[in-house]
Design a protein around this motif. Structure first.
Motif, PDB file in Angstrom:
ATOM      1  N   LEU A  73     111.873  34.041-127.688  1.00  0.00           N
ATOM      2  CA  LEU A  73     110.568  33.417-127.478  1.00  0.00           C
ATOM      3  C   LEU A  73     109.521  34.517-127.394  1.00  0.00           C
ATOM      4  N   ILE A  74     108.441  34.379-128.160  1.00  0.00           N
ATOM      5  CA  ILE A  74     107.327  35.316-128.033  1.00  0.00           C
ATOM      6  C   ILE A  74     106.108  34.559-127.534  1.00  0.00           C
ATOM      7  N   PHE A  75     105.261  35.247-126.780  1.00  0.00           N
ATOM      8  CA  PHE A  75     104.114  34.566-126.177  1.00  0.00           C
ATOM      9  C   PHE A  75     102.986  35.563-125.947  1.00  0.00           C
ATOM     10  N   ALA A  76     101.774  35.032-125.789  1.00  0.00           N
ATOM     11  CA  ALA A  76     100.608  35.895-125.571  1.00  0.00           C
ATOM     12  C   ALA A  76      99.544  35.124-124.802  1.00  0.00           C
ATOM     13  N   VAL A  77      98.843  35.844-123.931  1.00  0.00           N
ATOM     14  CA  VAL A  77      97.716  35.308-123.157  1.00  0.00           C
ATOM     15  C   VAL A  77      96.583  36.320-123.234  1.00  0.00           C
ATOM     16  N   ALA A  78      95.375  35.857-123.553  1.00  0.00           N
ATOM     17  CA  ALA A  78      94.212  36.736-123.622  1.00  0.00           C
ATOM     18  C   ALA A  78      93.055  36.118-122.851  1.00  0.00           C
ATOM     19  N   ASP A  79      92.248  36.964-122.262  1.00  0.00           N
ATOM     20  CA  ASP A  79      91.085  36.524-121.478  1.00  0.00           C
ATOM     21  C   ASP A  79      89.888  37.354-121.929  1.00  0.00           C
ATOM     22  N   GLY A  80      88.996  36.729-122.678  1.00  0.00           N
ATOM     23  CA  GLY A  80      87.824  37.423-123.173  1.00  0.00           C
ATOM     24  C   GLY A  80      86.874  37.806-122.056  1.00  0.00           C
ATOM     25  N   ALA A  81      86.208  38.934-122.220  1.00  0.00           N
ATOM     26  CA  ALA A  81      85.283  39.428-121.193  1.00  0.00           C
ATOM     27  C   ALA A  81      84.114  38.463-121.019  1.00  0.00           C
ATOM     28  N   GLY A  82      83.803  38.129-119.766  1.00  0.00           N
ATOM     29  CA  GLY A  82      82.736  37.182-119.503  1.00  0.00           C
ATOM     30  C   GLY A  82      81.383  37.618-120.022  1.00  0.00           C
ATOM     31  N   SER A  83      81.170  38.912-120.116  1.00  0.00           N
ATOM     32  CA  SER A  83      79.878  39.440-120.556  1.00  0.00           C
ATOM     33  C   SER A  83      79.784  39.607-122.074  1.00  0.00           C
ATOM     34  N   ALA A  84      80.877  39.360-122.781  1.00  0.00           N
ATOM     35  CA  ALA A  84      80.914  39.578-124.232  1.00  0.00           C
ATOM     36  C   ALA A  84      80.495  38.307-124.976  1.00  0.00           C
ATOM     37  N   LYS A  85      79.587  38.449-125.911  1.00  0.00           N
ATOM     38  CA  LYS A  85      79.043  37.287-126.627  1.00  0.00           C
ATOM     39  C   LYS A  85      80.090  36.574-127.471  1.00  0.00           C
ATOM     40  N   LEU A  86      81.056  37.320-128.003  1.00  0.00           N
ATOM     41  CA  LEU A  86      82.094  36.731-128.851  1.00  0.00           C
ATOM     42  C   LEU A  86      83.467  36.859-128.190  1.00  0.00           C
ATOM     43  N   ALA A  87      83.492  36.707-126.873  1.00  0.00           N
ATOM     44  CA  ALA A  87      84.740  36.874-126.124  1.00  0.00           C
ATOM     45  C   ALA A  87      85.809  35.892-126.560  1.00  0.00           C
ATOM     46  N   ASP A  88      85.405  34.655-126.849  1.00  0.00           N
ATOM     47  CA  ASP A  88      86.391  33.656-127.267  1.00  0.00           C
ATOM     48  C   ASP A  88      87.028  34.048-128.594  1.00  0.00           C
ATOM     49  N   LEU A  89      86.228  34.585-129.497  1.00  0.00           N
ATOM     50  CA  LEU A  89      86.748  35.032-130.791  1.00  0.00           C
ATOM     51  C   LEU A  89      87.693  36.214-130.609  1.00  0.00           C
ATOM     52  N   GLY A  90      87.310  37.168-129.778  1.00  0.00           N
ATOM     53  CA  GLY A  90      88.173  38.316-129.520  1.00  0.00           C
ATOM     54  C   GLY A  90      89.507  37.915-128.931  1.00  0.00           C
ATOM     55  N   ALA A  91      89.484  36.983-127.982  1.00  0.00           N
ATOM     56  CA  ALA A  91      90.724  36.537-127.342  1.00  0.00           C
ATOM     57  C   ALA A  91      91.638  35.836-128.340  1.00  0.00           C
ATOM     58  N   ASN A  92      91.060  34.973-129.174  1.00  0.00           N
ATOM     59  CA  ASN A  92      91.870  34.248-130.149  1.00  0.00           C
ATOM     60  C   ASN A  92      92.458  35.176-131.205  1.00  0.00           C
ATOM     61  N   ILE A  93      91.686  36.162-131.648  1.00  0.00           N
ATOM     62  CA  ILE A  93      92.204  37.128-132.614  1.00  0.00           C
ATOM     63  C   ILE A  93      93.354  37.926-132.001  1.00  0.00           C
ATOM     64  N   ALA A  94      93.182  38.353-130.751  1.00  0.00           N
ATOM     65  CA  ALA A  94      94.215  39.151-130.089  1.00  0.00           C
ATOM     66  C   ALA A  94      95.535  38.394-130.020  1.00  0.00           C
ATOM     67  N   VAL A  95      95.483  37.132-129.627  1.00  0.00           N
ATOM     68  CA  VAL A  95      96.698  36.322-129.515  1.00  0.00           C
ATOM     69  C   VAL A  95      97.334  36.116-130.894  1.00  0.00           C
ATOM     70  N   LYS A  96      96.534  35.728-131.865  1.00  0.00           N
ATOM     71  CA  LYS A  96      97.056  35.436-133.200  1.00  0.00           C
ATOM     72  C   LYS A  96      97.717  36.657-133.834  1.00  0.00           C
ATOM     73  N   ILE A  97      97.036  37.797-133.794  1.00  0.00           N
ATOM     74  CA  ILE A  97      97.561  38.998-134.449  1.00  0.00           C
ATOM     75  C   ILE A  97      98.761  39.569-133.696  1.00  0.00           C
TER      76      ILE A  97
END
Length: 256
Positions: free
Chosen positions: A40-64
């Motif tokens: 089983l592989i898994f990933a959790v990411a939490d984008g920085a609250g101050s970052a304008k595209l934090a949600d995008l960064g978190a989703n990219i990190a998990v996917k890649i």
């Protein structure tokens, strides 16, 4: 019976009350995948609250990260105990970081606007290998009922400051842990839950938090229904009265 079905997993991310009030999307992301041989592989990411595209960064990190781990694991056909798990995890962190840097160029913005934490892991019936950059944590319960932290929140130089994947040397300074044992239950979560799930500041698991959740994941019969129930739990007053942050939780149970 299909051996892969022995891992029962449920995961969810919900938007925190503070983000709902500001009409900000959930900046957490998570994902998992069952592979062959009960891996089983898994990933959790939490984008920085101050970052304008934090949600995008978190989703990219998990996917890649998940894509990289799956590709690595599927490329070998050897005894899993002899695999250099830390190298696999480090490569996945680096791949995620590079992908975020590339996206910042596409978006024509500073890379800090996609800043995110990242927890990634590989679980088998005989071990759990995990890497973490930033806050949140990973917990395992073994066959004898011992609940152990595999990672703890990583703090920066100042109080309430965390470390993000885009930081210099973030991968080199990441937490890596190879736990050799028989996992019964797993939990990985973002920092919105750590004050409830961990005894801070030492980062030891708060056992009463996990007991009902681990029983819940073990008895899943419908994954869609289970995810809805988990989202309901994450949105419950019990949690939202104590934290207004985005909340992410992955739960897994291995049933031999």
């Amino acid at each position: 019976m299909n051996l892969i079905a022995h891992w029962q997993v449920v995961s969810a991310s919900v938007t925190g009350k503070s983000h709902e009030k500001q009409n900000i999307p959930c900046q957490d992301a998570q994902g998992y995948k069952r592979l062959s041989n009960n891996q089983l592989i898994f990933a959790v990411a939490d984008g920085a609250g101050s970052a304008k595209l934090a949600d995008l960064g978190a989703n990219i990190a998990v996917k890649i990260a998940l894509f990289t781990l799956e590709k690595q694991i599927n490329s070998v056909d050897i005894d899993i105990k002899n695999i250099a798990w830390e190298d696999y995890l480090k490569d996945a962190l680096n791949a995620a970081k590079i992908a975020i840097e590339a996206e910042s160029i596409i978006q024509e913005t500073e890379v800090r606007e996609l800043a995110t934490t990242l927890i990634i892991g590989i679980a088998t019936p005989e071990l759990v290998a995990v890497a973490q950059v930033g806050d949140g944590a990973m917990v395992v319960e073994d066959k004898t009922g011992n609940i152990l932290e595999l990672t703890i929140p990583t703090r920066g130089e100042y109080l309430n400051e965390t470390v993000f994947l885009i930081a210099p040397n973030a991968v080199e300074n990441a937490q890596f842990n190879l736990w050799l044992g028989q996992p019964k239950y797993l939990a990985a979560f973002s920092d919105g839950l750590q004050m409830l799930a961990l005894k801070m500041p030492e980062g030891k698991p708060h056992h009463p938090f996990y007991s009902p959740l681990f029983k819940f994941v073990e008895t899943i019969t419908d994954e869609t229904d289970a995810q809805e129930q988990l989202m309901g739990f994450l949105r419950s007053p019990r949690l939202t009265q104590r934290t207004d942050d985005d909340l992410t939780l992955i739960l897994a149970s291995f049933n031999p």
